[in-house]
Design an enzyme around this catalytic site. Structure first.
Site, PDB file in Angstrom:
ATOM      1  N   LYS A 184       5.045 -19.330  -7.707  1.00 56.43           N
ATOM      2  CA  LYS A 184       6.302 -20.363  -7.306  1.00 56.43           C
ATOM      3  C   LYS A 184       7.557 -19.581  -6.964  1.00 56.43           C
ATOM      4  CE  LYS A 184       4.302 -23.757 -10.536  1.00 56.43           C
ATOM      5  NZ  LYS A 184       3.386 -24.581  -9.658  1.00 56.43           N
ATOM      6  N   ASP A 228       7.847 -23.550 -21.161  1.00 57.59           N
ATOM      7  CA  ASP A 228       7.289 -23.509 -19.670  1.00 57.59           C
ATOM      8  C   ASP A 228       8.116 -23.531 -18.977  1.00 57.59           C
ATOM      9  OD1 ASP A 228       5.984 -24.253 -17.520  1.00 57.59           O
ATOM     10  OD2 ASP A 228       4.920 -25.963 -18.447  1.00 57.59           O
ATOM     11  N   HIS A 287       3.480 -30.789 -17.994  1.00 50.09           N
ATOM     12  CA  HIS A 287       2.349 -30.576 -16.975  1.00 50.09           C
ATOM     13  C   HIS A 287       1.172 -30.471 -17.964  1.00 50.09           C
ATOM     14  CE1 HIS A 287      -0.187 -27.907 -14.333  1.00 50.09           C
ATOM     15  NE2 HIS A 287       0.591 -28.377 -13.343  1.00 50.09           N
ATOM     16  N   CYS A 313      -0.536 -33.322 -11.793  1.00 52.95           N
ATOM     17  CA  CYS A 313      -0.915 -32.677 -13.121  1.00 52.95           C
ATOM     18  C   CYS A 313      -0.083 -33.032 -14.346  1.00 52.95           C
ATOM     19  CB  CYS A 313      -0.765 -30.981 -13.299  1.00 52.95           C
ATOM     20  SG  CYS A 313      -2.117 -30.407 -11.869  1.00 52.95           S
ATOM     21  N   GLN A 349       8.722 -23.910 -13.514  1.00 46.41           N
ATOM     22  CA  GLN A 349       9.611 -24.594 -12.577  1.00 46.41           C
ATOM     23  C   GLN A 349      10.995 -24.097 -12.929  1.00 46.41           C
ATOM     24  OE1 GLN A 349       8.470 -25.952  -9.961  1.00 46.41           O
ATOM     25  NE2 GLN A 349       6.625 -26.598 -10.523  1.00 46.41           N
TER      26      GLN A 349
HETATM   27  N1  7TS Z   1       3.981 -26.086 -15.882  1.00 50.92           N
HETATM   28  C1  7TS Z   1       4.680 -26.431 -15.040  1.00 50.92           C
HETATM   29  C2  7TS Z   1       5.896 -27.292 -15.439  1.00 50.92           C
HETATM   30  C3  7TS Z   1       4.107 -26.771 -13.624  1.00 50.92           C
HETATM   31  O1  7TS Z   1       4.853 -27.288 -12.394  1.00 50.92           O
HETATM   32  C4  7TS Z   1       2.966 -25.942 -13.209  1.00 50.92           C
HETATM   33  C5  7TS Z   1       2.320 -26.067 -11.853  1.00 50.92           C
HETATM   34  C6  7TS Z   1       2.218 -25.253 -14.332  1.00 50.92           C
HETATM   35  C7  7TS Z   1       2.849 -25.348 -15.759  1.00 50.92           C
HETATM   36  C8  7TS Z   1       0.950 -24.626 -14.020  1.00 50.92           C
HETATM   37  O2  7TS Z   1       1.288 -23.318 -13.058  1.00 50.92           O
HETATM   38  P1  7TS Z   1       0.254 -22.607 -12.780  1.00 50.92           P
HETATM   39  O3  7TS Z   1       0.912 -21.509 -11.684  1.00 50.92           O
HETATM   40  O4  7TS Z   1      -0.526 -21.821 -13.908  1.00 50.92           O
HETATM   41  O5  7TS Z   1      -0.702 -23.502 -11.975  1.00 50.92           O
HETATM   42  N2  7TS Z   1       2.827 -27.352 -11.125  1.00 50.92           N
HETATM   43  C9  7TS Z   1       2.231 -27.604  -9.981  1.00 50.92           C
HETATM   44  C10 7TS Z   1       2.949 -28.592  -9.164  1.00 50.92           C
HETATM   45  O6  7TS Z   1       3.978 -29.291  -9.524  1.00 50.92           O
HETATM   46  N3  7TS Z   1       2.074 -28.856  -8.269  1.00 50.92           N
HETATM   47  O7  7TS Z   1       1.270 -27.881  -8.136  1.00 50.92           O
HETATM   48  C11 7TS Z   1       1.305 -27.179  -9.196  1.00 50.92           C
END
Ligand code: 7TS
Length: 408
Positions: free
Chosen positions: A224, A198, A121, A362, A201
């Site tokens: 999430k 990371d 990501h 992303c 997910q």
């Molecule tokens: N890393 C991964 C693997 C992710 O899927 C996401 C967000 C992030 C980092 C960033 O997370 P945040 O909470 O700091 O924004 N992924 C997604 C997605 O797949 N669709 O919308 C956000």
């Protein structure tokens, strides 16, 4: 797991969208929240609200206990050694940027290497590009196999004694694959590098043990995993966090402030400058209680079942291309329909009350590797059912018919 009892706990799911019962298949972007989390945040504001770590008054003590109690819950959920190794952040993005800006910028220099993959990501890619630019370190990628997985042979070949940081997602938000973090961490450690994971997910969907994984740093987002937006955390090994400088300065993170010099509090407080998102932490603690009351293994099992069911059903849709391997995936499926733009797919599905995500997720470098500009993605969580998958499949068949006629 009684799916109907689980669904009962999510008020948002029981509504009609565009004249149809809502089918929410976008939990990888953000999950829905159970009543217990909504109530915990409300109760906090109604009964306990005050600033933390400050006054001696009763509300201040209650707010501090609630905030620190949430930290202890996160620590136990991840099997961290101690609660002070949990730094509250806005989410995964902020947590990864903290490691990059504080740890990596100080540690990396000319000739050093940072190793990541092309499935990352942007939040686990751009911070490392920036560190490489600022320090003269080289950014290297472990190559992807044709099905989007990585091999340990390639990890061995890419990670060298010059590598200072290996950063990798535990679960891909596009391919749904689970990376062999424990094995890659062992390779990183043999070469003297730290392992940054990371966990955006993985944390919502499977049992995580940061010690067993060998993670030196582990980042995740509360929103999430049934928690509020704007709260997440970074776990770090104590000896690494203790060496790191804060990147935000101000109230709450200092010990002594002189006119020209200041000293910092111990971890985790030195990384939590300013008034934190107390209600968010309380909500995250309630989300962890909720997930644990169902059981992470049970959630994992349910989602794997749904993913397998969805893979089989979707594979039968004419003209569909599904990305990532058939097996070994978590509860999300990324796909494209022949001759229909994914945004159109998502728009038609939305008109039927079905929420999926379309776009590059992303992950622009991964899109380029897949040779597409965008995809559609359906992602499942503990509240989704086989009926949700059936609704998706029917919606896709209708989408194909609609555009088939439009084109024809
Ligand atoms: N890393 C991964 C693997 C992710 O899927 C996401 C967000 C992030 C980092 C960033 O997370 P945040 O909470 O700091 O924004 N992924 C997604 C997605 O797949 N669709 O919308 C956000």
């Amino acid at each position: 797991m009684n799916i109907h009892a689980v669904r009962e706990q999510f008020p948002i799911l029981h509504q009609e969208v565009n004249g149809h019962s809502l089918v929410y298949l976008d939990s990888a972007a953000s999950s829905q929240k159970p009543r217990s989390v909504i109530d915990a945040v409300k109760r906090y504001y109604e009964l306990d609200n005050a600033n933390v770590h400050r006054g001696v008054h009763t509300l201040g003590s209650r707010a501090t206990d609630a905030y620190e109690g949430a930290r202890a819950k996160v620590a136990s959920f991840l099997n961290a050694e101690t609660p002070e190794q949990i730094i509250f952040t806005r989410g995964t993005t902020t947590a990864l940027n903290l490691v990059a800006s504080s740890y990596a910028r100080e540690t990396c220099g000319e000739g050093d290497e940072i190793v990541i993959t092309q499935m990352e990501h942007h939040s686990n890619l751009i911070p490392w590009q920036q560190v490489a630019k600022a320090t003269g370190a080289t950014l290297k990628y472990i190559p992807l196999q044709p099905d989007g997985t990585i091999t340990l042979e390639d990890a061995e070949a890419t990670i060298t004694p010059k590598t200072k940081v290996v950063a990798m997602t535990y679960v891909s938000n596009v391919l749904g694959t689970v990376n062999p973090i424990k094995e890659v961490a062992a390779i990183a450690h043999r070469n003297g590098a730290v392992m940054v994971v990371d966990g955006a997910q993985s944390t919502p969907h499977k049992r995580v043990d940061v010690q067993e994984l060998g993670a030196d740093f582990y980042a995740f987002s509360g929103h999430k995993m049934c928690g509020p937006t704007g709260i997440g955390a970074l776990y770090g090994k104590k000896e690494l966090l203790n060496k790191m400088e804060p990147i935000e300065f101000g109230g709450e993170m200092i010990d002594f402030v002189e006119l020209y010099e200041s000293t910092w509090k111990e971890i985790p407080y030195r990384f939590e400058g300013g008034t934190p998102l107390i209600a968010g932490a309380v909500g995250l603690g309630a989300a962890i209680d909720f997930l644990e009351s169902i059981g992470m293994d049970e959630i994992d099992r349910h989602e794997r079942h749904l993913a397998a069911y969805a893979y089989d059903k979707l594979s039968a849709v004419e003209g569909i291309e599904i990305y990532g391997p058939k097996t070994g995936r978590v509860g999300l499926i990324t796909f494209n329909l022949e001759d229909v733009h994914p945004h159109d797919v998502a728009t038609v599905l939305d008109s039927k009350g079905i929420a999926i995500r379309a776009g590059h997720h992303c992950c622009q470098p991964l899109m380029r590797w897949l040779n597409v500009s965008a995809t559609a993605r359906a992602s499942f969580y503990l509240y989704n059912t086989e009926e949700d998958v059936d609704a998706l499949v029917n919606g896709l068949i209708q989408t194909k018919e609609f555009f088939g006629h439009a084109i024809g």
